[in-house]
Design a protein around this motif. Structure first.
Motif, mmCIF file in Angstrom:
data_model
loop_
_atom_site.group_PDB
_atom_site.id
_atom_site.type_symbol
_atom_site.label_atom_id
_atom_site.label_comp_id
_atom_site.label_asym_id
_atom_site.label_seq_id
_atom_site.Cartn_x
_atom_site.Cartn_y
_atom_site.Cartn_z
ATOM 1 N N ARG A 131 0.838 -1.211 0.000
ATOM 2 C CA ARG A 131 0.000 0.000 0.000
ATOM 3 C C ARG A 131 0.865 1.249 0.000
ATOM 4 N NH1 ARG A 131 -4.647 -1.616 4.488
ATOM 5 N NH2 ARG A 131 -5.764 -3.146 3.189
ATOM 6 N N ARG A 132 1.903 1.246 0.825
ATOM 7 C CA ARG A 132 2.786 2.411 0.877
ATOM 8 C C ARG A 132 3.544 2.587 -0.438
ATOM 9 N NH1 ARG A 132 5.403 1.739 6.978
ATOM 10 N NH2 ARG A 132 3.516 2.331 8.124
ATOM 11 N N GLU A 133 3.971 1.476 -1.039
ATOM 12 C CA GLU A 133 4.699 1.554 -2.301
ATOM 13 C C GLU A 133 3.814 2.105 -3.411
ATOM 14 O OE1 GLU A 133 7.930 0.975 -4.990
ATOM 15 O OE2 GLU A 133 7.793 1.065 -2.804
ATOM 16 N N MET A 134 2.576 1.681 -3.485
ATOM 17 C CA MET A 134 1.672 2.183 -4.515
ATOM 18 C C MET A 134 1.326 3.649 -4.266
ATOM 19 S SD MET A 134 1.486 -0.266 -6.562
ATOM 20 C CE MET A 134 0.297 0.447 -7.679
ATOM 21 N N LEU A 135 1.248 4.056 -3.005
ATOM 22 C CA LEU A 135 0.990 5.469 -2.698
ATOM 23 C C LEU A 135 2.137 6.336 -3.208
ATOM 24 C CD1 LEU A 135 -0.508 7.792 -1.259
ATOM 25 C CD2 LEU A 135 0.735 7.153 0.827
ATOM 26 N N ILE A 136 3.363 5.897 -2.948
ATOM 27 C CA ILE A 136 4.531 6.657 -3.411
ATOM 28 C C ILE A 136 4.584 6.682 -4.932
ATOM 29 C CG2 ILE A 136 7.055 6.648 -3.482
ATOM 30 C CD1 ILE A 136 7.048 5.678 -0.619
ATOM 31 N N GLY A 137 4.330 5.537 -5.560
ATOM 32 C CA GLY A 137 4.354 5.500 -7.019
ATOM 33 C C GLY A 137 3.277 6.366 -7.648
ATOM 34 N N PHE A 138 2.100 6.393 -7.031
ATOM 35 C CA PHE A 138 0.997 7.210 -7.544
ATOM 36 C C PHE A 138 1.345 8.688 -7.552
ATOM 37 C CE2 PHE A 138 -2.815 9.745 -6.492
ATOM 38 C CZ PHE A 138 -3.580 9.505 -7.618
ATOM 39 N N LEU A 139 2.184 9.107 -6.596
ATOM 40 C CA LEU A 139 2.553 10.513 -6.501
ATOM 41 C C LEU A 139 3.865 10.834 -7.217
ATOM 42 C CD1 LEU A 139 1.692 10.999 -2.724
ATOM 43 C CD2 LEU A 139 0.357 11.792 -4.676
ATOM 44 N N ALA A 140 4.773 9.853 -7.266
ATOM 45 C CA ALA A 140 6.108 10.119 -7.810
ATOM 46 C C ALA A 140 6.141 10.042 -9.333
ATOM 47 C CB ALA A 140 7.119 9.137 -7.220
ATOM 48 N N GLU A 141 5.394 9.122 -9.914
ATOM 49 C CA GLU A 141 5.467 8.942 -11.370
ATOM 50 C C GLU A 141 4.977 10.158 -12.147
ATOM 51 O OE1 GLU A 141 3.366 5.363 -11.988
ATOM 52 O OE2 GLU A 141 4.932 4.080 -11.131
ATOM 53 N N PRO A 142 3.872 10.820 -11.768
ATOM 54 C CA PRO A 142 3.505 12.052 -12.496
ATOM 55 C C PRO A 142 4.578 13.136 -12.385
ATOM 56 C CG PRO A 142 1.636 11.237 -11.235
ATOM 57 C CD PRO A 142 2.823 10.439 -10.797
#
Length: 315
Positions: A131-142
């Protein structure tokens, strides 16, 4: 496809696979020195990989094929991402099949598989880390996409090789758009590579760890591939930063002599960048997990400001 292009492409892949653990060891060594600790040797990551590859892999009884295949997919994505970034030469056959958007897609694909594999076993730590990894990816990739778009507006292409050629041939000057993008890229790189202040790669505390929570159930060769992939990801992000903001020293097409000189230049730039990363981690404390969205939102905002500044100055 020329012989020179094939040679430069193979050399890039070999250099990435060989130097990625060395870069991790270099950062860990300088981080220990800055903290007045006894530093491990540069070859410690290679010794860890050698030990893990010779150990038996223990897999949970209810693990699906997804859990077993995820390390190979993640490692393949990171190796492919490292091979399409022009670090030694701009004559890369693989770069024609993947641009900056595809590069971000490779990072996203690896994240999805490692997160699904962490949830596959059904442990609380794995689900928490996913969950934490997907949260970071959701914000970092854009934010990473906006950084790459800032460089693509200058080169008028999303091809990484075209970006490097255009930026390297421009006169030496301070570009406000790239200045904003550089700060944003540094923040994104820290988050994507599980570095302080977003995550601490040396911690095993269940309330703070992100990357470590994803790989607690792996062992043996599976864990070795994931650790190697983590080093490749750090190497890839370092090379992206060098290609966008310090593109000098990369050989042009049909320049064998320049290709030989590009390797020591790359090693020198990575060495300086590793020291800067260790220094940055030493003087920063890990933030609370609830502050990470604000951190990455700031990175996205800075990247967007860089885009707007370039558009305003170009009109």
């Amino acid at each position: 496809m020329t012989v020179y292009g094939v040679v430069s492409q193979l050399l890039e892949i070999v250099v990435a696979l060989a130097l990625a653990p060395l870069l991790t060891g270099w950062v860990n060594q300088w981080r220990a020195w800055f903290q007045n600790k006894s530093a491990p040797t540069l070859l410690q990551p290679y010794r860890v990989l050698h030990k893990l590859f010779h150990k038996e892999s223990v897999v949970a009884e209810h693990a699906t094929p997804l859990f077993r295949s995820a390390p190979y997919i993640v490692f393949g994505c990171m190796a492919l991402a490292s091979s399409i970034i022009p670090t030694l030469s701009t004559d890369l056959p693989l770069s024609k099949a993947a641009d900056a958007i595809a590069l971000v897609g490779l990072f996203a694909l690896a994240r999805v598989f490692i997160s699904l594999a962490a949830m596959d076993i059904g442990t609380s730590f794995g689900t928490l880390g996913a969950r934490r990894e997907m949260l970071i990816g959701f914000l970092a990739e854009p934010a990473l996409l906006m950084v790459l778009f800032s460089a693509s507006l200058i080169s008028k292409s999303t091809s990484l090789t075209t970006m490097v050629q255009t930026l390297a041939q421009r006169e030496l000057a301070i570009y406000p758009a790239l200045a904003f993008a550089g700060v944003a890229f540094t923040m994104v790189s820290l988050a994507e590579n599980a570095r302080v202040p977003v995550d601490n790669p040396a911690t095993h505390l269940e309330l703070t760890m992100i990357h470590e929570a994803l790989i607690l159930e792996y062992s043996g060769r599976h864990l070795a591939l994931i650790e190697w992939a983590a080093s490749l990801k750090l190497f890839a992000y370092s090379c992206i930063g060098l290609a966008l903001f310090f593109p000098w020293g990369v050989a042009d097409a049909q320049a064998p002599l320049a290709l030989l000189l590009a390797l020591p230049v790359l090693i020198g730039k990575l060495a300086i960048g590793g020291i800067a990363l260790a220094l940055l981690e030493t003087f920063n404390a890990k933030m609370r997990i609830f502050r990470v969205p604000e951190f990455l939102a700031t990175a996205f905002l800075l990247a967007v400001i860089g885009l707007l500044v370039h558009i305003l100055l170009s009109t």
